[in-house]
Design a protein around this motif. Sequence first.
Motif: not given
Length: 112
Positions: A9-17, A22-23, A25-34
């Motif tokens: 699981l640790a090896a397959t986890a996405a690197p944090s950064g 941004i990726a 958080f970026g989904i919340f902007i279109p959701m707020a507009a809708i």
Amino acid sequence: MQSSIINLLAATAAPSGVGSFIANFGIFIPMAAIFWFLILRPQMKQQKDHRNKLSELKKGDEVLTGGGFVGKVLRVDDNYVDIELAQGVKVKAVKSTIVDVIPPAGSKPAND
């Protein structure tokens, strides 16, 4: 056994950064507009139309109250409306409980 699952699981986890933040958080902007255009904006327009109807209320208008009563307006005050439900039956209602102003019977239907 458990340590090997944790290692996988640790090896397959996405690197944090910053990029993943941004990726995500970026989904919340279109959701707020809708949410704004489909829910909030129409509701605010409906409330504005209702406030305008109540401000233009005058003697002789036929109204529908929140309790389901239909009557004729006798007197309009800042906060209250005197309504005649039947001949000799007069009630005082809070102005904000008026749900709708009924158009006169002789007016043309909206779908014609």
